[in-house]
Design a protein around this motif. Structure first.
Motif, PDB file in Angstrom:
ATOM      1  N   GLY A 349       0.833  -1.201   0.000  1.00 11.75           N
ATOM      2  CA  GLY A 349       0.000   0.000   0.000  1.00 11.75           C
ATOM      3  C   GLY A 349       0.865   1.246   0.000  1.00 11.75           C
ATOM      4  N   TYR A 350       1.941   1.221   0.795  1.00 11.02           N
ATOM      5  CA  TYR A 350       2.813   2.386   0.885  1.00 11.02           C
ATOM      6  C   TYR A 350       3.748   2.446  -0.325  1.00 11.02           C
ATOM      7  N   ARG A 351       4.212   1.263  -0.748  1.00  9.00           N
ATOM      8  CA  ARG A 351       5.157   1.237  -1.864  1.00  9.00           C
ATOM      9  C   ARG A 351       4.516   1.717  -3.151  1.00  9.00           C
ATOM     10  N   THR A 352       3.258   1.366  -3.363  1.00  6.74           N
ATOM     11  CA  THR A 352       2.647   1.636  -4.667  1.00  6.74           C
ATOM     12  C   THR A 352       1.710   2.843  -4.643  1.00  6.74           C
ATOM     13  N   ALA A 353       1.733   3.610  -3.554  1.00 10.12           N
ATOM     14  CA  ALA A 353       0.795   4.739  -3.466  1.00 10.12           C
ATOM     15  C   ALA A 353       1.239   5.861  -4.395  1.00 10.12           C
ATOM     16  N   ALA A 354       0.879   5.733  -5.683  1.00  8.41           N
ATOM     17  CA  ALA A 354       1.359   6.679  -6.689  1.00  8.41           C
ATOM     18  C   ALA A 354       0.808   8.081  -6.460  1.00  8.41           C
ATOM     19  N   ARG A 355      -0.376   8.143  -5.869  1.00  6.91           N
ATOM     20  CA  ARG A 355      -1.020   9.452  -5.730  1.00  6.91           C
ATOM     21  C   ARG A 355      -0.685  10.130  -4.410  1.00  6.91           C
ATOM     22  N   LEU A 356       0.043   9.411  -3.567  1.00  2.00           N
ATOM     23  CA  LEU A 356       0.343   9.960  -2.244  1.00  2.00           C
ATOM     24  C   LEU A 356       1.316  11.143  -2.259  1.00  2.00           C
ATOM     25  N   ARG A 512      -4.813  19.106  -8.940  1.00  2.00           N
ATOM     26  CA  ARG A 512      -3.470  19.605  -8.740  1.00  2.00           C
ATOM     27  C   ARG A 512      -3.230  19.994  -7.287  1.00  2.00           C
ATOM     28  N   THR A 513      -4.267  20.469  -6.632  1.00  4.28           N
ATOM     29  CA  THR A 513      -4.088  20.993  -5.281  1.00  4.28           C
ATOM     30  C   THR A 513      -4.700  20.081  -4.221  1.00  4.28           C
ATOM     31  N   ARG A 514      -4.944  18.816  -4.584  1.00  4.22           N
ATOM     32  CA  ARG A 514      -5.585  17.954  -3.588  1.00  4.22           C
ATOM     33  C   ARG A 514      -4.651  17.712  -2.410  1.00  4.22           C
ATOM     34  N   THR A 515      -5.240  17.700  -1.234  1.00  3.50           N
ATOM     35  CA  THR A 515      -4.469  17.517  -0.008  1.00  3.50           C
ATOM     36  C   THR A 515      -4.700  16.096   0.507  1.00  3.50           C
ATOM     37  N   LEU A 516      -4.029  15.741   1.573  1.00  6.14           N
ATOM     38  CA  LEU A 516      -4.190  14.388   2.118  1.00  6.14           C
ATOM     39  C   LEU A 516      -5.640  14.073   2.496  1.00  6.14           C
ATOM     40  N   PRO A 517      -6.332  14.956   3.244  1.00  8.37           N
ATOM     41  CA  PRO A 517      -7.720  14.613   3.584  1.00  8.37           C
ATOM     42  C   PRO A 517      -8.597  14.421   2.348  1.00  8.37           C
ATOM     43  N   VAL A 518      -8.369  15.235   1.312  1.00  6.35           N
ATOM     44  CA  VAL A 518      -9.156  15.098   0.092  1.00  6.35           C
ATOM     45  C   VAL A 518      -8.852  13.772  -0.600  1.00  6.35           C
ATOM     46  N   GLU A 519      -7.574  13.380  -0.585  1.00  4.48           N
ATOM     47  CA  GLU A 519      -7.187  12.117  -1.201  1.00  4.48           C
ATOM     48  C   GLU A 519      -7.868  10.944  -0.477  1.00  4.48           C
ATOM     49  N   VAL A 520      -7.946  11.028   0.840  1.00  7.25           N
ATOM     50  CA  VAL A 520      -8.661  10.005   1.601  1.00  7.25           C
ATOM     51  C   VAL A 520     -10.100   9.928   1.104  1.00  7.25           C
ATOM     52  N   VAL A 535      -3.270   6.559   2.895  1.00  4.55           N
ATOM     53  CA  VAL A 535      -3.202   8.018   2.920  1.00  4.55           C
ATOM     54  C   VAL A 535      -3.628   8.531   4.295  1.00  4.55           C
ATOM     55  N   GLY A 536      -4.671   7.914   4.844  1.00  2.00           N
ATOM     56  CA  GLY A 536      -5.165   8.315   6.161  1.00  2.00           C
ATOM     57  C   GLY A 536      -4.094   8.172   7.230  1.00  2.00           C
ATOM     58  N   THR A 537      -3.344   7.081   7.175  1.00  2.00           N
ATOM     59  CA  THR A 537      -2.300   6.863   8.176  1.00  2.00           C
ATOM     60  C   THR A 537      -1.191   7.907   8.038  1.00  2.00           C
ATOM     61  N   VAL A 538      -0.830   8.215   6.795  1.00  5.89           N
ATOM     62  CA  VAL A 538       0.173   9.267   6.585  1.00  5.89           C
ATOM     63  C   VAL A 538      -0.333  10.594   7.152  1.00  5.89           C
ATOM     64  N   LEU A 539      -1.620  10.853   6.926  1.00  3.91           N
ATOM     65  CA  LEU A 539      -2.204  12.084   7.453  1.00  3.91           C
ATOM     66  C   LEU A 539      -2.160  12.100   8.985  1.00  3.91           C
ATOM     67  N   ILE A 540      -2.468  10.963   9.595  1.00  4.19           N
ATOM     68  CA  ILE A 540      -2.409  10.874  11.063  1.00  4.19           C
ATOM     69  C   ILE A 540      -0.993  11.208  11.535  1.00  4.19           C
ATOM     70  N   LEU A 541       0.004  10.656  10.850  1.00  8.36           N
ATOM     71  CA  LEU A 541       1.392  10.932  11.245  1.00  8.36           C
ATOM     72  C   LEU A 541       1.719  12.414  11.083  1.00  8.36           C
ATOM     73  N   LEU A 542       1.310  12.965   9.936  1.00  4.93           N
ATOM     74  CA  LEU A 542       1.602  14.382   9.684  1.00  4.93           C
ATOM     75  C   LEU A 542       0.967  15.270  10.759  1.00  4.93           C
ATOM     76  N   THR A 543      -0.239  14.918  11.183  1.00  4.82           N
ATOM     77  CA  THR A 543      -0.921  15.705  12.211  1.00  4.82           C
ATOM     78  C   THR A 543      -0.261  15.506  13.571  1.00  4.82           C
ATOM     79  N   LEU A 544       0.261  14.296  13.779  1.00  8.54           N
ATOM     80  CA  LEU A 544       0.862  13.999  15.086  1.00  8.54           C
ATOM     81  C   LEU A 544       2.176  14.731  15.301  1.00  8.54           C
ATOM     82  N   VAL A 545       2.931  14.975  14.215  1.00  9.88           N
ATOM     83  CA  VAL A 545       4.253  15.592  14.378  1.00  9.88           C
ATOM     84  C   VAL A 545       4.180  16.894  15.185  1.00  9.88           C
ATOM     85  N   PRO A 546       3.381  17.889  14.731  1.00  7.35           N
ATOM     86  CA  PRO A 546       3.352  19.125  15.527  1.00  7.35           C
ATOM     87  C   PRO A 546       2.835  18.899  16.939  1.00  7.35           C
TER      88      PRO A 546
END
Lengths: 562, 336
Positions: A349-356, A512-520, A535-546
């Motif tokens: 899922g992570y390796r082939t996520a072309a749209r991520l 062109r401007t789609r964001t992670l939540p939109v991609e989900v 994509v959702g998991t990546v978004l969770i990580l991105l939100t967790l960093v700050p």
């Protein structure tokens, strides 16, 4: 000498803070007032884009239709039913959980904090889908309980919506009540116990009244967020149609039509959320005590069985709230074939996520730019609101409150109508997205800075000005260093909230401007839950960093999330 | 003091300038007539779109392809909104009539590659580059629908026992679901449409019917062929080509009028109609019907001669779209 007095000497100059005031007003006029006015206008206009009333057309036609045709007004009733029930249950769950965690020595509180944070960062929209996987007619849990001979009620329809809303939103009540409890003084409880109250009696007659303002603020947040959530009802509504979903479907699907119906519905939604805000403020003002705790409430000793029961209640609820997030994370590591998830571990899922990558890059850039804008503008505006009191800054103070009540969906529709087409053509551009993020989040920045400045008092700044340092330099050398830590920690929270902003983005984005939540969202709509959860998991990580930085570097706890 | 004000103003100007500059686009052409970029609006599932964009890039490495995905209705609204200043070059998705019904938004295109395409799929108005074709099917979950109750005809779906158990996408949001509605209208008039609508759960995405049936959330769905075939490997779903009639619908691919990169748009349309790409379609995307005359259908699919193909009223369907959707809305108001 007062701060304001300094400028009298040079009245004919346009002082720096005057420029800030005018620019702030212009920003609100462009980004908030104008779009809302356009939204109101659009709801009155004919297909041809005129106001001309004729025999066949009256300006308020869509409003009349809304309130006379059951298909439409039923959505309003349904929205109220779902959101009010969710608010009620969120209070019923949130208050005891907050109280139990605050007062009783429950083991592993850290875990509970982590769970609350996870609920907070969980991407919107996908949660409801995760519940379908768990509690749908063919869900994992449904099957598990069916084997035990227990038939679970359906996740579809209003019951499911209320369940999902409640579990998604009760952290608001939890966080506000926890912070409310901190300002209750131990002496009040001691006095009540000395006069013979039982422990529940103390809670009901002494503590509860003191935290009513916190509860009502939490309830307002639950109501407003759930009232404007269109994703959950869209996925599990099955015939239970709500207003927010109708706004979305009317706006994005009308080919060749005009956005009149969507605007009308958005205006109705706006009226409800503004109304809720006003009612809550009136109510909170009436029941506020302005207390301050010298000795905050302490941990109460209770018998072991009571501790065990409390722990079970708390962990049960928190675990239920975390379930969808866990489902998403686990699913992202499963193999998927098209829409099918296969129970086999895989990183494909992570390796082939072309749209991520594009969505990730967009999210990072937008979050960064909007946060910087928010922090700069919020700090300057917070300063003039707190320190430069005059009629104009009072207007800014009021305006900075309004975006609280404007739901993301409504703002998205309004911005799209105002700037999407001629003559601006901003539809789908990074600029319009950043505009929406900026205006959505600005109030929080303004509030936090002005609140802090009120608390600090103007004495050091006045001293600096009296010693001959001009106000601009005083701001940079004296005020700014004092508020910097708070501004930085606020900006981290801004980052986290903008990263998961969805309701306005979904109206405004383009490929062109789609964001992670939109991609989900796109992936869920296409039925690719595997990709959606990656994509959702990546978004969770991105939100967790700050948030992790906020906790670790700034020593904040989950209270900072408010 | 004033220096700070000035600096801030300059900073703000630069920031807005950069943002605007990022939004503008260049349309440089090279000597071969190709532009540097190609902007595709696509409403097909992302895996197929990505597959062909990748192949296109392999052939024309110098063209920067930008993909904008979304529902058909959503993308068409966007094309409509941008008509003063088109942002895209090609619209890939929607029904074959879309171009002809909006000549102010799209361009007719007589691709040289149309030579190889079966005449049955040619657009009489000359707008469409018919890359594939599909029918609407009934998809059912074998665990939830006993063998003897499997519906064979559209009309079977009006049986009250299916009330609230059939998933169908909103025709206002999905072009395939709109085509299904027009098919019913042809077969049994508005009475049939209303009787069918009464039993349906209306979803907002055309993927919802086959996804929900595949997962076992609902027993029956009305889906486009390829979507239904996605779940065949699970062994849980069955597919029915209704005996009372199916419409054979070419998929839509249209050049946008006044687009920034018109030559690349033609290049992409020609590319998709090639025999090689059509063969790749049959091989990699079970459930999709290629339109090329020399390409064979996936053996798992029912051949055209075994279907009860009805004449689809292409012109009426596109000319009366607003009226039909208004009728549909009235039905929704009555039945909900």
């Amino acid at each position: 000498m007062k701060l304001g007095a300094f400028r009298n000497k040079r009245d004919h100059y346009l002082d720096f803070w005057d420029v800030v005031t005018y620019v702030s007003l212009a920003l609100f006029a462009i980004l908030l007032v104008y779009p809302v006015v356009r939204l109101v206008m659009a709801s009155f206009m004919t297909q041809a884009g005129t106001f001309a009333a004729g025999e066949e057309f009256s300006m308020i036609q869509t409003y009349v239709e809304f309130f006379t045709i059951r298909y439409y007004y039923q959505t309003m009733i349904n929205s109220f039913v779902a959101s009010l029930l969710a608010t009620l249950f969120a209070v019923i769950i949130g208050v005891p959980v907050a109280y139990l965690i605050y007062r009783i020595d429950i083991p592993g509180k850290l875990l509970v904090r982590v769970a609350i944070v996870l609920t907070f960062v969980s991407p919107p929209f996908i949660g409801a889908y995760a519940w379908v996987l768990l509690l749908g007619r063919a869900g994992v849990l449904t099957g598990f309980f069916a084997n035990l001979g227990i038939t679970l009620p359906s996740i579809y329809g209003w019951r499911g919506i209320v369940l999902v809303f409640t579990l998604q939103a009760f952290p608001f009540v939890f966080l506000l009540v926890s912070s409310g409890l901190r300002s209750v003084d131990q002496s009040l409880e001691d006095a009540a116990i000395n006069m013979g109250r039982s422990s529940f009696g103390v809670f009901r007659t002494v503590i509860l009244p003191l935290i009513v303002p916190s509860i009502s603020t939490g309830a307002l947040l639950v109501f407003v967020t759930t009232f404007s959530d269109f994703g959950t009802p869209m996925i599990i509504g099955e015939g239970f149609r709500v207003l927010a979903t109708l706004v979305y479907t009317e706006f994005v699907n009308e080919f060749g039509g005009n956005p009149r119906v969507a605007s009308t519905l958005a205006i109705l939604m706006l009226s409800v959320t503004v109304g809720a805000l006003l009612i809550q403020r009136y109510f909170a003002a009436k029941s506020s005590f302005g207390q301050e705790a010298v000795t905050p409430l302490g941990i109460r000793w209770v018998s072991t069985p009571k501790r065990i029961i409390s722990s079970i209640i708390v962990y049960g609820i928190v675990f239920a709230a975390m379930l969808p997030t866990l489902t998403i994370i686990v699913s992202s590591f499963l193999e998927s074939r098209g829409p099918m998830l296969i129970a086999r571990f895989s990183l494909d899922g992570y390796r082939t996520a072309a749209r991520l990558p594009l969505a990730f890059r967009n999210s990072v850039i937008f979050v960064f730019v909007s946060t910087v804008l928010c922090v700069v503008a919020g700090t300057l505006m917070g300063y003039i609101v707190a320190r430069r009191k005059n009629r104009l800054t009072a207007v800014i103070d009021t305006l900075s409150m309004t975006p609280y009540a404007v739901a993301g969906l409504v703002l998205g529709v309004a911005l799209s109508i105002s700037f999407g087409g001629a003559p601006f053509y901003l539809s789908g551009t990074a600029l319009i997205l950043i505009m929406s993020f900026f205006v959505r989040r600005l109030p929080y920045s303004v509030r936090s800075v002005s609140g802090l400045l009120y608390q600090m008092g103007p004495h050091t700044e006045e001293a600096s000005v009296n010693l001959g340092v001009p106000p601009g330099r005083t701001f940079l050398r004296v005020t700014l260093p004092q508020i910097t830590p708070a501004v930085l920690s606020g900006s981290l929270l801004t980052m986290a909230t903008i990263a998961r902003e969805f309701n306005s983005t979904v109206i405004l984005y383009s490929g062109r401007t789609r964001t992670l939540p939109v991609e989900v969202f796109v992936q869920v709509l296409q039925g690719n839950f595997g990709s959606a959860s990656v994509v959702g998991t990546v978004l969770i990580l991105l939100t967790l960093v700050p948030i992790v930085v906020l906790f670790k570097v700034f020593g904040k706890d989950e209270q900072a999330l408010l | 003091m004033r220096r700070i004000t000035l600096l801030l103003l300059i900073g703000a100007l630069i920031a807005t300038g950069t943002l605007f500059a990022a939004g503008t686009r260049e349309a440089a052409t090279d000597p071969s007539g190709r532009e540097r970029r190609l902007v595709i609006y696509a409403s097909h599932p992302t895996d197929m779109v990505d597959f062909y964009v990748e192949r296109f890039k392999q052939r024309y490495g110098d063209i920067e392809v930008e993909l904008i995905t979304g529902g058909t209705g959503e993308l068409l609204s966007r094309v409509q909104a941008e008509r003063g200043r088109p942002q895209g070059d090609i619209m890939w998705g929607g029904g074959s009539h879309t171009g002809g019904s909006a000549p102010d938004l799209f361009l007719p295109y007589d691709s040289p590659a149309l030579e190889g395409i079966s005449p049955a799929f040619h657009d009489p108005k000359g707008f469409n580059a018919p890359f594939d074709a599909f029918t609407m099917v009934i998809v059912y979950n074998k665990n939830l629908v006993p063998e003897n109750e499997v519906p064979r005809r559209w009309a079977d779906l009006t049986d009250p026992k299916w009330r609230g158990r059939i998933v169908h996408a909103n025709p206002a949001a999905s072009s395939s679901s709109y085509a299904a509605m027009v098919t019913w209208l042809e077969i049994g008039g508005w009475d049939l449409v209303e009787a069918l609508a009464r039993n349906q759960i209306i979803a907002e995405s055309s993927s919802a019917p086959f996804t929900q049936v595949g997962q076992g959330e609902n027993p029956i769905g009305i889906a486009y062929e390829e979507g239904a075939f996605r779940w065949v490997p699970s062994g849980n779903v069955g597919i029915v080509y209704p005996e009372d009639g199916v419409a054979l619908l070419p998929g839509g691919l249209f050049l946008m009028r006044n687009s920034p990169n018109p030559n690349n748009a033609k290049l992409f349309a020609d590319f998709l109609l090639e025999q090689e790409q059509q063969e790749a379609l049959a091989r990699n995307f079970p459930g999709r019907r290629p339109t090329h005359r020399n390409v064979d259908l996936d053996p798992a699919m029912t051949q055209v001669d075994q279907l009860n193909v009805i004449e689809y009223p292409v012109d009426a369907a596109s000319a009366n779209r607003a009226e039909y959707l208004a009728r549909w809305r009235e039905i929704m108001i009555r039945t909900r």
